[in-house]
Design a protein around this motif. Structure first.
Motif, PDB file in Angstrom:
ATOM      1  N   LEU A 420     -40.370 -18.965  -3.092  1.00 59.53           N
ATOM      2  CA  LEU A 420     -39.679 -20.185  -3.502  1.00 59.53           C
ATOM      3  C   LEU A 420     -40.701 -21.236  -3.937  1.00 59.53           C
ATOM      4  N   MET A 421     -41.344 -20.912  -5.065  1.00 57.91           N
ATOM      5  CA  MET A 421     -42.412 -21.773  -5.594  1.00 57.91           C
ATOM      6  C   MET A 421     -42.485 -21.536  -7.094  1.00 57.91           C
ATOM      7  N   ALA A 422     -42.798 -22.603  -7.838  1.00 58.31           N
ATOM      8  CA  ALA A 422     -42.975 -22.470  -9.282  1.00 58.31           C
ATOM      9  C   ALA A 422     -44.255 -23.202  -9.670  1.00 58.31           C
ATOM     10  N   GLN A 423     -44.713 -22.944 -10.894  1.00 50.07           N
ATOM     11  CA  GLN A 423     -45.977 -23.523 -11.352  1.00 50.07           C
ATOM     12  C   GLN A 423     -45.730 -24.379 -12.589  1.00 50.07           C
ATOM     13  N   PHE A 424     -46.375 -25.559 -12.617  1.00 50.29           N
ATOM     14  CA  PHE A 424     -46.308 -26.373 -13.837  1.00 50.29           C
ATOM     15  C   PHE A 424     -47.714 -26.809 -14.235  1.00 50.29           C
ATOM     16  N   VAL A 425     -47.892 -26.954 -15.533  1.00 53.25           N
ATOM     17  CA  VAL A 425     -49.158 -27.495 -16.027  1.00 53.25           C
ATOM     18  C   VAL A 425     -48.890 -28.835 -16.699  1.00 53.25           C
TER      19      VAL A 425
END
Ligand code: C2O
Ligand code: CU
Length: 427
Positions: A420-425
């Motif tokens: 339950l984790m996402a990545q953003f740049v």
């Protein structure tokens, strides 16, 4: 402090032992010791550098929770430190005074590393902020308190029986100590409360139900003090409170039954649990304390109307927007300088929360209604009641790096580890 003015810290993650049960050793991990870690402290405007050394038998990382900083310095799963290695992040502190913290963030193993004892405070000061009457003598009338729960078997081993939310332990500690007490020598005492548990939500108050004052949330001071009898914190959240004491009295800080919202019937999330956390013990005579000012700070405006982008994050099971975390997938690309609304909905009938790296956001509304005063300040982590929608406003200043992502995730660490984790740049 180095010759160029940089404030240099060092932290060594290492193995140790702690006695949670009388006379029985529990294997634990700590920074520079057996459990937890030293309080780091820096001022707005300072350049800081940390030498993070890993003397554990496996890789770990150290994330600066709540800190506004470049993604490569963030200490998430892309900055793991191998056993025997040293990682040297450096950044300039540029945010209001606040109670932040640090903890490991290795991919898929954050729960285990925090549960074993790796965590510490990172306090930020702002020398230019006006004096608003808050107690500020560290360890005397200004006391950081990290609250954690563990399950410890009779032979001392940490057990890891899990409910759906994660581990709900019955051994509750304040700064690693069971049955802790704090000697009080002043009329007011400020507690910097951190929920450093992996899964449990606490609703802090005092055993005699006295009113106290919340003065700060995750990212720093609230605009005005909030008189209250309860402060509820889900994992990762902080609150600063000021408590008035009478000479000679003793009062226990307690965690009462938390209000977790509409959770599924019969569901174990600690909703019925109560614990004593520590006791405040006042001396027979107390030094006078200043009055807390009626206005604490003016928060910089951060309004949903000013957002140019709205993104939706649905949280369910172990997924955000139907996907589990993947180290090589970027889920969102944000433009530097942008103000965005992140609309976050917990689809489940079980608790989650949401933590966003790099920024302090504002809760614009919950199901269209203005947030209660303690949630109206600067936040980096917010509890997500089942089946409600939270609109968060945030601005992504300063740091762009197309190659290194920040994380957004549930801070129930089992959930984070399971995807339950996402990545953003920020570009
Ligand atoms: Cu306190 Cu991504 O973590
Ligand atoms: Cu969750």
């Amino acid at each position: 402090v180095a010759p160029d003015g940089t404030r240099v810290f060092s932290l060594t993650a290492q193995e140790g032992t702690t006695q949670f049960l009388d006379g029985v050793d529990t294997p634990t991990w700590g920074f520079d010791g057996d459990l937890l870690g030293p309080t780091l402290r820096a001022s707005r405007g300072e350049q800081v550098a940390v030498q993070v050394r890993n003397e554990l038998p496996e890789p770990t990382s150290v994330h600066w929770h709540g800190m506004h900083l470049p993604a490569a310095m963030d200490g998430g799963p892309h900055q793991e430190v191998e056993p025997g290695a040293t990682w040297r992040p450096t950044w300039r502190v540029d945010q209001p005074a606040a109670t932040l913290w640090y903890h490991p963030h290795p991919h898929g193993r954050t729960e285990e590393h925090v549960y074993k004892g790796l965590a510490g405070f990172f306090l930020l000061d702002d020398p230019d902020a006006p004096d608003v009457g808050l107690p500020q003598e560290y360890g005397v009338d200004d006391v950081p308190v990290v609250v954690q729960d563990r399950d410890v078997a009779a032979d001392g081993t940490l057990t890891t029986e899990r409910a759906e939310v994660g581990i709900l332990g019955s051994v509750v500690t304040a700064n690693g100590v069971r049955g802790a007490h704090v000697p009080v020598t002043t009329e007011h005492v400020r507690l910097r409360l951190l929920n450093g548990s992996t899964a449990r939500t606490y609703a802090f108050g005092f055993a005699d139900d006295r009113t106290f004052t919340q003065v700060a949330s995750d990212g720093g001071l609230l605009e005005a003090p909030v008189p209250t009898t309860r402060v509820q914190l889900s994992p990762g959240e902080r609150a600063e409170v000021v408590v008035a004491m009478a000479p000679g009295e003793r009062v226990r800080l307690r965690s009462f039954r938390p209000d977790l919202g509409r959770i599924a019937a019969g569901f174990a999330a600690g909703a019925n649990d109560e614990f004593d956390v520590l006791e405040l013990r006042a001396a027979a005579t107390l030094e006078p304390s200043p009055e807390v000012a009626g206005a604490l700070t003016a928060l910089e405006p951060l309004r949903a109307e000013d957002a140019t982008v709205t993104r939706t994050f649905t949280v369910s099971g172990r997924e955000i927007n139907g996907r589990r975390m993947a180290m090589d997938r970027i889920d969102a690309t944000v433009e530097r300088g942008a103000t965005e609304v992140w609309e976050v909905r917990n689809l489940d009938l079980v608790p989650h929360n949401l933590h966003v790296h790099d920024v302090q956001f504002r809760v614009a509304d919950i199901d269209g209604e203005a947030p209660p005063p303690p949630l109206a300040g600067a936040k980096d982590t917010v509890y997500l009641e089942p089946q409600r929608t939270y609109r968060l406003v945030m601005r992504f200043d300063d740091y762009a790096d197309p190659d290194t992502p920040y994380m957004v995730h549930c801070h129930l660490l089992l959930h984070e580890d399971e995807g339950l984790m996402a990545q953003f740049v920020v570009v």
